[in-house]
Structures are given as structure tokens and as C-alpha cells.
Design a protein around this motif. Sequence first.
Motif, PDB file in Angstrom:
ATOM      1  N   TYR A 109       0.876  -1.194   0.088  1.00 35.44           N
ATOM      2  CA  TYR A 109       0.039   0.005   0.175  1.00 35.44           C
ATOM      3  C   TYR A 109       0.808   1.398   0.120  1.00 35.44           C
ATOM      4  O   TYR A 109       0.626   2.210  -0.432  1.00 35.44           O
ATOM      5  CB  TYR A 109      -0.952   0.075   1.158  1.00 35.44           C
ATOM      6  CG  TYR A 109      -1.756   1.188   1.508  1.00 35.44           C
ATOM      7  CD1 TYR A 109      -2.775   1.580   0.515  1.00 35.44           C
ATOM      8  CD2 TYR A 109      -1.490   2.231   2.399  1.00 35.44           C
ATOM      9  CE1 TYR A 109      -3.551   2.624   0.665  1.00 35.44           C
ATOM     10  CE2 TYR A 109      -2.293   3.375   2.444  1.00 35.44           C
ATOM     11  CZ  TYR A 109      -3.296   3.399   1.793  1.00 35.44           C
ATOM     12  OH  TYR A 109      -4.091   4.615   1.821  1.00 35.44           O
ATOM     13  N   GLY A 110       2.150   1.231   0.726  1.00 36.20           N
ATOM     14  CA  GLY A 110       2.909   2.288   0.796  1.00 36.20           C
ATOM     15  C   GLY A 110       3.636   2.566  -0.505  1.00 36.20           C
ATOM     16  O   GLY A 110       4.474   4.066  -0.597  1.00 36.20           O
ATOM     17  N   SER A 111       3.580   2.093  -1.587  1.00 34.62           N
ATOM     18  CA  SER A 111       4.041   2.417  -2.879  1.00 34.62           C
ATOM     19  C   SER A 111       2.970   3.290  -3.559  1.00 34.62           C
ATOM     20  O   SER A 111       3.308   3.684  -4.832  1.00 34.62           O
ATOM     21  CB  SER A 111       4.138   1.055  -3.696  1.00 34.62           C
ATOM     22  OG  SER A 111       2.992   0.572  -4.255  1.00 34.62           O
ATOM     23  N   TRP A 112       1.938   3.633  -2.922  1.00 34.32           N
ATOM     24  CA  TRP A 112       1.032   4.509  -3.710  1.00 34.32           C
ATOM     25  C   TRP A 112       0.244   3.862  -4.865  1.00 34.32           C
ATOM     26  O   TRP A 112      -0.392   4.634  -5.568  1.00 34.32           O
ATOM     27  CB  TRP A 112       1.411   5.672  -3.833  1.00 34.32           C
ATOM     28  CG  TRP A 112       2.005   6.377  -2.810  1.00 34.32           C
ATOM     29  CD1 TRP A 112       2.051   6.297  -1.513  1.00 34.32           C
ATOM     30  CD2 TRP A 112       3.059   7.716  -2.943  1.00 34.32           C
ATOM     31  NE1 TRP A 112       2.747   6.980  -0.776  1.00 34.32           N
ATOM     32  CE2 TRP A 112       3.634   7.727  -1.582  1.00 34.32           C
ATOM     33  CE3 TRP A 112       3.596   8.320  -3.841  1.00 34.32           C
ATOM     34  CZ2 TRP A 112       4.582   8.894  -1.235  1.00 34.32           C
ATOM     35  CZ3 TRP A 112       4.552   9.098  -3.728  1.00 34.32           C
ATOM     36  CH2 TRP A 112       5.017   9.506  -2.238  1.00 34.32           C
TER      37      TRP A 112
ATOM     38  N   SER B 195      -0.091  12.100   3.661  1.00 34.27           N
ATOM     39  CA  SER B 195       0.259  10.753   4.182  1.00 34.27           C
ATOM     40  C   SER B 195      -0.277   9.653   3.736  1.00 34.27           C
ATOM     41  O   SER B 195      -1.744  10.045   3.956  1.00 34.27           O
ATOM     42  CB  SER B 195       0.667  10.648   5.772  1.00 34.27           C
ATOM     43  OG  SER B 195       0.853   9.404   5.998  1.00 34.27           O
ATOM     44  N   HIS B 196      -0.205   8.732   2.963  1.00 35.44           N
ATOM     45  CA  HIS B 196      -1.125   7.739   2.544  1.00 35.44           C
ATOM     46  C   HIS B 196      -1.730   7.107   3.659  1.00 35.44           C
ATOM     47  O   HIS B 196      -3.091   6.443   3.262  1.00 35.44           O
ATOM     48  CB  HIS B 196      -0.356   6.787   1.758  1.00 35.44           C
ATOM     49  CG  HIS B 196       0.774   6.071   2.411  1.00 35.44           C
ATOM     50  ND1 HIS B 196       2.227   6.393   2.389  1.00 35.44           N
ATOM     51  CD2 HIS B 196       0.804   4.911   3.208  1.00 35.44           C
ATOM     52  CE1 HIS B 196       2.787   5.596   3.064  1.00 35.44           C
ATOM     53  NE2 HIS B 196       2.025   4.616   3.463  1.00 35.44           N
ATOM     54  N   ASP B 197      -1.282   7.249   4.856  1.00 40.61           N
ATOM     55  CA  ASP B 197      -1.860   6.573   5.930  1.00 40.61           C
ATOM     56  C   ASP B 197      -3.181   7.498   6.589  1.00 40.61           C
ATOM     57  O   ASP B 197      -3.916   6.746   7.399  1.00 40.61           O
ATOM     58  CB  ASP B 197      -0.943   6.099   7.038  1.00 40.61           C
ATOM     59  CG  ASP B 197      -0.164   4.999   6.666  1.00 40.61           C
ATOM     60  OD1 ASP B 197      -0.596   4.126   5.844  1.00 40.61           O
ATOM     61  OD2 ASP B 197       1.215   4.997   6.869  1.00 40.61           O
TER      62      ASP B 197
END
Length: 658
Positions: A215-218, A499-501
Amino acid sequence: MESTTLEMEPTTTFQHFTLFTDYDIHLFRAGKHFKLYEKLGSHVVKHGGTEGTYFAVWAPNAKSISVIGNFNNWNNSSHHLHARWDESGIWEGFFPDIKHGEIYKYAIQSTTGDYLEKADPFARYYEMPPQTASVVWEPHYEWKDQKWLERRKSLAGKPQPYSVYEVHLGSWKKKYEDNNRSLNYPEFAQELVQYVKDLGFTHVEFLPVMEHPFYGSWGYQLTGYFAPTSRYGSPSDFMYLVDCFHQAGIGVILDWVPSHFPGDAHGLYKFDGTHLFEHADPRLGFHPDWSSYIFNYGRNEVRAFLISNALFWLEQYHIDGLRVDAVASMLYLDYSRKAGEWIPNKYGGNENLEAIAFLKEFNEVVYANYPDTITVAEESTSWSGVSRPTFLGGLGFGQKWMMGWMHDTLSYFKTDPIHRKYHQNDITFSVMYAFTENFMLPLSHDEVVHGKGSLLGRMPGDDWRRFANLRLLFSYMFTHPGTKLLFMGGEFGQAMEWSHDRGLDWNLLQHPLHAGVQTLIKDLNTFYKAEKALYQYAFEAKGFQWIDYSDRENSVIAYQRMADDKEDVLVIVCNFTPEVRYHYRVGVPYRGMWKEAFNSDNSRYGGSDVLNAGLLSTSPVKYHGGDYSISLTLPPLAVSVLKLEKEITEFDLQEKGT
């Protein structure tokens, strides 16, 4: 979920059933089969009156392949695929006991001795990450966007406004009362569609929606090129979201990543035990920046895979455009590499000839099949002709991100206004090359991460000045030649870095200054779409003319935007300091009455309301090389746009006895 089935003629046994013709195989091996998704992957079909699933996978260096899943307790000794007899490297099989919705992988015994369990590169659906299996899926959806598609076709090739709202779906809005959950596709269809429509954007652009394990790779590290991520729902749910955007009059652009892919065990890397999709030599096949792997663009089957994927989204999901990520990394063999870490091309240069040929073919095929869509390149160098036709030697993209404008503009705005007079060239230089490409002006996700802060956070001064600068930035962008792109959160002055989170800080809209920025964006979109002068010649010099770029001492610039009708002319004046400038004289092209059509210092945006009310009459005072001029008040840290209300000619003056 109702499945869509294909009726096939009962010409073979189950074991040797095929969807491929000899011509299909010929095209595939030549790299010219651009609808491979109709053949490879899993397909629910009826054969001999029996419904089941047909599987086909390209793995030329496999010794054996079987399909494994819950239906056989993940046992690789049953459900064997059979290698085709034509040396295509394709394995296939039909199994009546595997139905729509079953999860599966390919168990591959390689000639290298490796045993691998791989997801299907052509799967239409995947398990929810972190699970990695593919899902047999035939999406069933009744589209209702015919009016949109007809309108899109009627506008193909014609000047039109492009105002793009860039979105990372997982972090646009969170349901904090529901375990910090992101919205799903149907919820986006209810909330995001209406939001984008209310703000007046013409398009939405999604960071990659294709399935990605991390998920952190966007979304930029893809494993499932043919599947929308299951994090937010099913493929049919995503079709519904696209359909809703279209019914609301909004186009959908997807980020697309043909530049690299991750090394996850279930993905494309060493798919059949060998370097099938990627180059074997790490100097060509490994990307040092992203620790990922680079497609082998010289391999026919790989080019067919990628171009088929592009057409898949345009055909199956009615997507309106593809923004191609990291084009610069594809064009240069020495991209992010030191001496000795790359291999020159056959002429001794650093150009990746195979990637260049691929990009040209990709654009040619897309525009040949879908001339009413758009391709956009994220290309950060001065490579010539990125958005020029291939028959003129270009790469063939429809538009290109104007990265130089973005860098220079943000650098200028970060500078305290008292020092901006020493940096005038940063804000004027972009026009020197603005018409060398079909440029899109991006204020993208890359500019609000990795310690850069939010757009608002970069603006200098106290709150009043920061918000005034942000309004000035957006107003300058919307009046500058080129199309527009703004990443989510910027439209209301998101204070924290993205932030993606986390979801965006929607609570900020309770505060007048943040709400004012949002109102500004809405009005800018309305103004942009209404004024032909702002988009008819977005990519041509005939739509722009400097009035004055040399007032460094006051940090003021003035320019015209024009359309075919000479009365469709706008005069834009930007004051990059917090000083109100009274009786500021600006040359204008026509004698007559001018009206302030837009002012970013309006109190409805949170400004100080330094406006030019009523009609402004020209004076026969020659200024800025013209015969007529206007004296006006320049609002602080703001843009003022003047529009010709009524041209006064010599005949008018004689009629009035003047």
C-alpha cells in the motif's frame, strides 16, 4: 454476481481446448497482438455445453504448470495445463469444476529447477492484500455513460479545458469511526464524484488503481496490471465509479506504470524461473531508485503485454486517458546510474532505443483505437518532442507534465516577497519554452511528500500572507498557458504534508481561510471553462502575449491570453508582493471599457477585498508598447484579471461627437 460466459464451438477435448487461432499466435509472437486480455488469463466459457474456466499463461521456460486453489486444496498434481504445440510458450487448459469467483495461482516447475507459485498476470481481480491469489472473474456491468462517450468523441481534437483533480483513493477520506477505513468504490461514487463536480474540475486522475501488494507504494509497484485493487471493492464496483463520473460530466485518467515492477514472489519477476518480462542484466533490468525491475521492451511479447494493458483500461473500463509514470527513467539507459552501471546503445549513446520505440508504438496504437482519449507523459528532462506526433519524430503523447514550471514556481513562491525582485526570472522563464510541448501544469502528489511539506506550508509569512500566496499561486497557474492538475488537499489549503496512511484534514473547512481557498478553486474552474482565451490556444504562442515581465522592483508581471475572437482577450496582472499598488498603469490592446472579471483578493476567498469596481476606461496614454492603457489598483499578493467589456472604435467616438 452474474458471470458473462462465452459460447465456444465444441471442436476439441477439454484438455486441448483453446481460445487462440493461428493468427493470434502469429500476432503475439510478433508483438502486435494488442487484445491479449481476450485470450490470456482466466475466462469463464461454455464448452460442449459445459461451463468452466479456460486458463492460458505465457511461460516458455516452464517444465510443467498446474492451476492450484481451494478447489483442489492447493494441490499441484492435478489441473495441469498443456503447452501449445506451436512454440509460443503458452500453456492452456479448460476445467469445468473451476467457476467464477474461485481463487487460484499457477504452480510452475521451471526448467531452471525452481518451483514457483505465481498470480495470473492477466487476472481481472485479486484477493485482498496481503493475500496474493488471483480470482476467476468475469465483470458484469451495464454501462450508462453513452452520452459522455458521444460527447467525448465529438470533442476529439478540439481545444477544451483540462482541469484535473489528482487523487490517491486510499487517503482521500477515512471513516475514522469505522477503524480508520478508506471509502470503497460505491462510496467514492457517492462522495468523490459530487465533490469533484461541485468544484468544477473537468477530470479526475487516480494514482494507480491497479492491484499492488504494498500500500505504501501508492500503487506504483504493480503486480496486477489488469485488475483494479480489491482494497475498495470488485471490478464491477470500479466500473460503477467510472460510470458515475462520466454521468456527472467528468473524465477519468489513470496513472499507468510501464516503467518498472516489483520483485514480489507472486508477481512478474522471474515469472517462469527466468527473466521473462525483465532484462536479465541488472544494468538494464534493475531500477536502483525503486529497487524494482525494468521491462524488456525489446521482447515482442512484453510489448504486446503492455500495450494490451493500456487498451484494456480504455476499452473495458471506458477510461478517458492514461498518465504514464516515470517516462524519463525509460528514455535514458543511464538514468540514476553511475559510470559502469549502464550499457550504451548500439550507437554508443545513452538513449534507450527499445523503450523509445515502445512509447511511440504505445501512443500510435492508443490514438489509432481511441482518438478521443489522451496520453500524458511525466517526463522530467528536456527530451525533445515528447508531445509531438511520431511522424514528426516525437514520442506521440498528447500532453506532458511541465516539471520545470512546477520546480521554478514553487521555488519562487517559497521566497520571501521582499526578495522576489531578485528572482523574477524564476516566474517568467517558463514562457520561454511553454509552447515547445503540449504542457500540463502539475502541482502533484510528489510536491507534498518526503519532507517538502504541503503547498500552504511552503508559503512564507504569517497566516494572512500564506493564504494570500496560495491563492496567488493557484490563480497564476489557472491563467498561465497549459492545462492544469492539482493534487487533493491543495484545493482547501491542507496544512500537513500528505500521508497515504491518513485522510485529508476535512475539519479545516470549518475555518474561513481554508474554505475561502476551496471557493477560489471552484471559481477558477468556472472561470477557466467559461473563458475560451484561457484554453483555445493553451499550447500555442498565439494565445499568449507579454505585456510586461520586467517590473522586477515591484515583482509584478502582466500578460494577455487570447482566443480567435479579438474580444476574447484577458489581461492578467500578478502582484507577488503584499504591497497594494495604487494607480498602477498597464498597457492594454484595445481602447474601450474593461471590467475586473476576477480578483483573488476578493473577500469571498478570504482576501482583503482590494478590488477594481465598476468599468475601467482606457486612456490614450501609450504604455507597454501599446497605444492605450488603464490605471488600476493592484491587490496585495493577488491576481487581477481584466476583460474587455466594450471596445470603443474611432467610429464610436465620431458617432458620439467626441
